[in-house]
Design an enzyme around this catalytic site. Structure first.
Site, short mmCIF file in Angstrom:
data_model
loop_
_atom_site.label_atom_id
_atom_site.label_comp_id
_atom_site.label_asym_id
_atom_site.label_seq_id
_atom_site.Cartn_x
_atom_site.Cartn_y
_atom_site.Cartn_z
N LYS A 31 32.31 32.06 56.95
CA LYS A 31 33.37 32.90 56.40
C LYS A 31 32.91 34.24 56.02
O LYS A 31 33.57 35.19 56.37
CB LYS A 31 33.70 32.19 54.86
CG LYS A 31 34.64 33.25 53.98
CD LYS A 31 34.78 32.83 52.92
CE LYS A 31 35.40 33.40 51.67
NZ LYS A 31 34.54 34.92 51.33
N ASN A 32 31.63 34.43 55.77
CA ASN A 32 31.14 35.83 55.06
C ASN A 32 30.70 36.52 56.46
O ASN A 32 30.18 37.84 56.24
CB ASN A 32 29.99 35.68 54.04
CG ASN A 32 30.51 35.25 52.86
OD1 ASN A 32 31.64 35.45 52.42
ND2 ASN A 32 29.46 34.54 52.27
N ARG A 101 38.36 42.66 49.20
CA ARG A 101 37.92 44.07 49.23
C ARG A 101 37.33 44.39 50.66
O ARG A 101 36.71 45.31 50.88
CB ARG A 101 36.31 43.94 48.52
CG ARG A 101 36.38 43.63 47.11
CD ARG A 101 35.16 43.75 46.28
NE ARG A 101 34.13 42.95 46.94
CZ ARG A 101 32.68 43.08 46.89
NH1 ARG A 101 32.18 44.45 46.68
NH2 ARG A 101 31.98 42.09 47.60
N ASP A 125 37.74 37.79 43.81
CA ASP A 125 37.38 36.80 42.97
C ASP A 125 36.94 37.40 41.83
O ASP A 125 36.28 38.41 41.59
CB ASP A 125 36.11 35.76 43.70
CG ASP A 125 36.57 34.99 44.62
OD1 ASP A 125 37.72 34.62 44.80
OD2 ASP A 125 35.76 34.68 45.25
N ASP A 315 25.80 32.27 45.69
CA ASP A 315 26.98 31.21 46.02
C ASP A 315 26.51 29.89 46.19
O ASP A 315 27.58 28.99 45.81
CB ASP A 315 27.39 31.72 47.48
CG ASP A 315 28.40 33.05 47.50
OD1 ASP A 315 28.55 33.49 46.33
OD2 ASP A 315 28.62 33.38 48.78
#
Length: 451
Positions: A31-32, A101, A125, A315
């Site tokens: 995802k990142n 963002r 978030d 995370d």
């Protein structure tokens, strides 16, 4: 938001705890990484192809943003093809750019392509302040004129952005990625000092190099980018998602399970795997993935500190804290990256966990929050049986920890706010069901009292 105020006129997960997870599941792409790579495609008018993309909300938001400025996209299963022949629009609306963002990442590519862009102030978030001042100041150093007005950033340049030396006050992952992307087409040499070095950043560098960028990674957290005149299209396969790997591995241990994660990559999970070894938790690595095997005994307590890569990823802290509620003894967790990442523990306490929060640094890693009042350390005593309850997800990582807690709790839990999970994980509930978890996605149609 208080648990008694939870809006339930939206889908939620109904979880029956206690089922042992067994079997195999394939990890999704990172995802990142995917959102930044989609933005990087804006640097060229040629076609880019991304394989192993995760099908989740953040990727779709980024696709929508790029589509709004003129990108043509085609998604076939987990292969995404992008082409931006020209920039049709340089104004990014609040509708497509204000939910997270990622819009700030588009400033550099659009300034290179058309000399102007406006973006909304970012959302994201609720895990403490994550200002974009690193990004704005660095882009100004590269020659951009940026004015903030009425909730928007208006950015212009009359000539090609230039290389410069940018010293980050903190190894910000997203700022590092932003300057990597922007500097690839800037005139001259850009040096990023105190850069982040996460695996997703290395994967972005690999894509940019395929596109023709010249990027060197030095040993002292410096990245040197020699700007080129033009970038070409490229094809790239994303690395696997290490957050998903940690979440599913933790679920295996919490439920006394045996789970094989196909696509789990040892090199990007080294610190997590070392932590498991310290807790005497079993895992077996082969060329295709990693198997995580629990036994019947609670693992020993541990002292844990988050840090920038290659340290223990922030995370991973929330899912791992749930695991520590089932460890024997007193564990300590020291969060050094974000000042407000323990809000989720109040819900765990409500389920029966013994957790205390402290503003004192309970660790040895140099910490930005020393002598401040942020509650950034916690002590977890265990093992404690957890009880099912009503939960509302405030952000992606806390949401995953709630689901993990519900999976090992006694009884039924209802987990609301699942849009956060579906924004950051690809079909997490379906993957858990395939491993034997009793989790259902319920389509709610009315507001109800959940006390």
């Amino acid at each position: 938001m208080k648990q008694s105020e939870m809006p339930v006129a939206s889908p939620y997960y109904l979880v029956q705890g206690g089922a042992s997870l067994q079997g195999e599941v394939k990890l999704s792409g990172a995802k990142n990484a995917v959102t930044k790579m989609i933005i990087a495609s804006l640097l060229t008018s040629e076609e880019c192809t991304l394989r192993n993309v995760p099908l989740l909300g953040d990727m779709y938001l980024t696709m929508k943003l790029c589509e709004s400025v003129g990108t043509s996209l085609h998604l076939d299963d987990h292969v995404l093809t992008l082409r931006t022949d020209s920039i049709a629009r340089s104004e990014i609306s609040d509708e497509v750019g204000g939910l997270n963002r990622i819009a700030v990442m588009a400033i550099g590519p659009l300034l290179h392509r058309c000399g102007q862009v406006s973006i909304p102030a970012p959302g994201g978030d609720r895990i403490g302040p994550r200002p974009i001042n690193f990004h704005i100041e660095g882009l100004r150093q590269m020659g951009a004129t940026i004015v903030e007005r009425d909730g928007f950033y208006y950015c212009t340049t009359t000539k090609r952005l230039r290389g410069t030396t940018i010293k980050l006050p903190f190894p910000s992952v997203m700022a590092t990625e932003n300057f990597l992307i922007t500097a690839s087409l800037a005139r001259g040499v850009t040096i990023i000092e105190n850069a982040a070095m996460e695996p997703e950043i290395v994967d972005l560098i690999k894509l940019l190099q395929k596109m023709g960028a010249i990027i060197e990674v030095k040993v002292d957290r410096r990245i040197v980018i020699e700007g080129v005149e033009k970038l070409r299209g490229a094809s790239h396969t994303l690395l696997s998602d290490r957050n998903e790997a940690v979440s599913l591995a933790t679920a295996a241990y919490l439920t006394r399970g045996d789970v094989y994660l196909r696509g789990a990559q040892q090199d990007i999970l080294l610190t997590f795997l070392n932590t498991l070894s310290k807790m005497r938790l079993r895992f077996d690595i082969d060329d295709e993935g990693i198997r995580f095997v629990a036994d019947d005994q609670p693992p020993p307590a541990i002292a844990l500190e988050t840090d920038v890569h290659p340290g223990f990823m922030t995370d991973w802290q929330q899912p791992f804290t749930v695991l520590l509620t089932q460890a024997r003894g007193m564990s300590v967790v020291h969060e050094t990256i974000y000042e407000d990442r323990f809000g989720y523990t109040s819900a765990l306490i409500g389920m029966g966990a013994h957790i205390g929060l402290y503003s004192k640094c309970l660790g040895e890693v140099p910490c930005r929050f020393r002598e401040k009042e942020h509650q950034h350390s916690c002590v977890v005593s265990g093992p404690t049986p957890l009880k099912g309850t009503q939960l509302y997800i405030p952000d992606i990582r806390a949401g995953c920890s709630y689901i993990l807690a519900a999976l090992c709790a006694e009884g039924e839990s209802k987990v609301f706010g699942i849009d956060h999970i579906e924004r950051g994980y690809e079909h997490l509930d379906a993957k858990l069901r395939s491993l034997g978890a009793q989790i259902q996605r319920i389509e709610a149609t009315a507001t109800a009292n959940v006390n």
